[in-house]
Design an enzyme around this catalytic site. Sequence first.
Site, PDB file in Angstrom:
ATOM      1  N   SER A 143       2.184  25.303  -3.579  1.00 38.31           N
ATOM      2  CA  SER A 143       0.867  25.768  -3.142  1.00 38.31           C
ATOM      3  C   SER A 143      -0.112  25.806  -4.321  1.00 38.31           C
ATOM      4  O   SER A 143       0.299  25.793  -5.483  1.00 38.31           O
ATOM      5  CB  SER A 143       1.045  27.182  -2.570  1.00 38.31           C
ATOM      6  OG  SER A 143      -0.186  27.778  -2.282  1.00 38.31           O
ATOM      7  N   SER A 160      -4.061  34.975 -16.409  1.00 39.48           N
ATOM      8  CA  SER A 160      -5.222  35.184 -15.551  1.00 39.48           C
ATOM      9  C   SER A 160      -6.299  35.843 -16.410  1.00 39.48           C
ATOM     10  O   SER A 160      -5.988  36.426 -17.457  1.00 39.48           O
ATOM     11  CB  SER A 160      -4.815  36.139 -14.417  1.00 39.48           C
ATOM     12  OG  SER A 160      -5.951  36.643 -13.744  1.00 39.48           O
ATOM     13  N   TYR A 211      -0.374  43.648 -11.301  1.00 43.30           N
ATOM     14  CA  TYR A 211      -0.631  42.224 -11.560  1.00 43.30           C
ATOM     15  C   TYR A 211      -1.267  42.048 -12.937  1.00 43.30           C
ATOM     16  O   TYR A 211      -0.824  41.225 -13.749  1.00 43.30           O
ATOM     17  CB  TYR A 211      -1.554  41.685 -10.457  1.00 43.30           C
ATOM     18  CG  TYR A 211      -1.965  40.231 -10.604  1.00 43.30           C
ATOM     19  CD1 TYR A 211      -1.071  39.203 -10.319  1.00 43.30           C
ATOM     20  CD2 TYR A 211      -3.260  39.887 -10.994  1.00 43.30           C
ATOM     21  CE1 TYR A 211      -1.458  37.870 -10.431  1.00 43.30           C
ATOM     22  CE2 TYR A 211      -3.653  38.563 -11.103  1.00 43.30           C
ATOM     23  CZ  TYR A 211      -2.749  37.556 -10.816  1.00 43.30           C
ATOM     24  OH  TYR A 211      -3.137  36.242 -10.932  1.00 43.30           O
ATOM     25  N   LYS A 215       0.310  40.262 -16.297  1.00 41.29           N
ATOM     26  CA  LYS A 215      -0.379  39.166 -17.002  1.00 41.29           C
ATOM     27  C   LYS A 215      -0.646  39.576 -18.462  1.00 41.29           C
ATOM     28  O   LYS A 215      -0.507  38.750 -19.361  1.00 41.29           O
ATOM     29  CB  LYS A 215      -1.674  38.789 -16.275  1.00 41.29           C
ATOM     30  CG  LYS A 215      -1.465  38.230 -14.852  1.00 41.29           C
ATOM     31  CD  LYS A 215      -0.633  36.962 -14.828  1.00 41.29           C
ATOM     32  CE  LYS A 215      -0.668  36.263 -13.474  1.00 41.29           C
ATOM     33  NZ  LYS A 215       0.237  35.104 -13.399  1.00 41.29           N
ATOM     34  N   THR A 272      -7.439  28.907  -3.979  1.00 44.33           N
ATOM     35  CA  THR A 272      -6.054  28.730  -3.522  1.00 44.33           C
ATOM     36  C   THR A 272      -5.768  29.854  -2.511  1.00 44.33           C
ATOM     37  O   THR A 272      -6.530  30.813  -2.441  1.00 44.33           O
ATOM     38  CB  THR A 272      -5.038  28.893  -4.680  1.00 44.33           C
ATOM     39  OG1 THR A 272      -4.901  30.293  -4.986  1.00 44.33           O
ATOM     40  CG2 THR A 272      -5.439  28.127  -5.919  1.00 44.33           C
TER      41      THR A 272
END
Length: 265
Positions: free
Chosen positions: A15, A141, A154, A158, A189
């Site tokens: 993906s 990110s 998250y 990162k 995405t």
Amino acid sequence: MYFSNKIVLITGASSGIGKALALELAKQQAKLILTARRAEVLAEVQEECLQYTQHCKLLSFDLTDSAQIAPKAAEALQLFGGLDVLINNAGVSQRSPVTDTAPEVDRQIMEINFFSAVNLTKALLPHFVKQGHGHIIVMSSMAGLMGFPLRSAYSAAKHALHGFFETFQTEQPVKDLHTLIVCPGRINTPISLSALTGSGQQHGKMDDGQKNGIPADKCAQIILRAAEKKKKLIKIAKEEKILLAIKRVLPSLYYRIAHKAGMKP
Ligand SMILES: NC(=O)c1ccc[n+]([C@@H]2O[C@H](COP(=O)([O-])OP(=O)(O)OC[C@H]3O[C@@H](n4cnc5c(N)ncnc54)[C@H](OP(=O)(O)O)[C@@H]3O)[C@@H](O)[C@H]2O)c1
């Protein structure tokens, strides 16, 4: 073409950015090893890649199952008889405030976004060291450079990638092993669909940020050019770069802007 005939393993290739990287590399005639959990979706990506390259093999497994890492890494090295480029791309985002996020969800997010990249890299490192050259690409990110609402674990995962791989860059076990840390802002995405809520459910919505984000194929092209130039860190972002600059010069304004922009899931 720089990646022509290079053997490249991409995690999270079913993906988004991983799929876009697979297609760009297929166009450069790379030899591809694609991994993700969903074997049937991965097979569709393989079919698309085979329109451009003759060499595309699959290895579907769950990267958070640490017992599988060593055998799958060994299997990957057998598929084309080596490895030139490892792309640690797989990841899962988050949409929940600290106050509502279960500790198990924090761990789950750390497992896929941080430990899986560390574990897979370590399993493949003896090969790279022996070979004396290669590339490792790590998908961080802009949330790895600053906090952003609803992404505590998250962003933590990162940030942890930066600590780990920046240290690795300073250690540089072999001269020709090049590590690139990639910091995308919002990319178009489906990442918000699989992002986890505080109870571990999937968020299930395509966020506007993603819908209006940088196209994944453009992001993939920038990543590959940066790897070819042996860069150590790149940011692929628009407004997020401005927010980071504001954080550096006027931190109090950054907190206010980030709160206003990010508190609605
Ligand atoms: N899109 C953005 O705006 C953005 C911004 C900054 C950074 N990033 C980073 O870019 C990377 C790719 O994100 P994306 O936007 O392309 O997301 P995506 O479209 O949701 O793709 C994520 C990929 O990770 C794989 N994956 C998730 N959990 C896995 C597991 N446990 N084991 C194996 N594979 C797993 C998924 O495959 P299966 O579900 O088939 O396993 C999928 O191929 C991530 O690291 C993300 O944090 C994205």
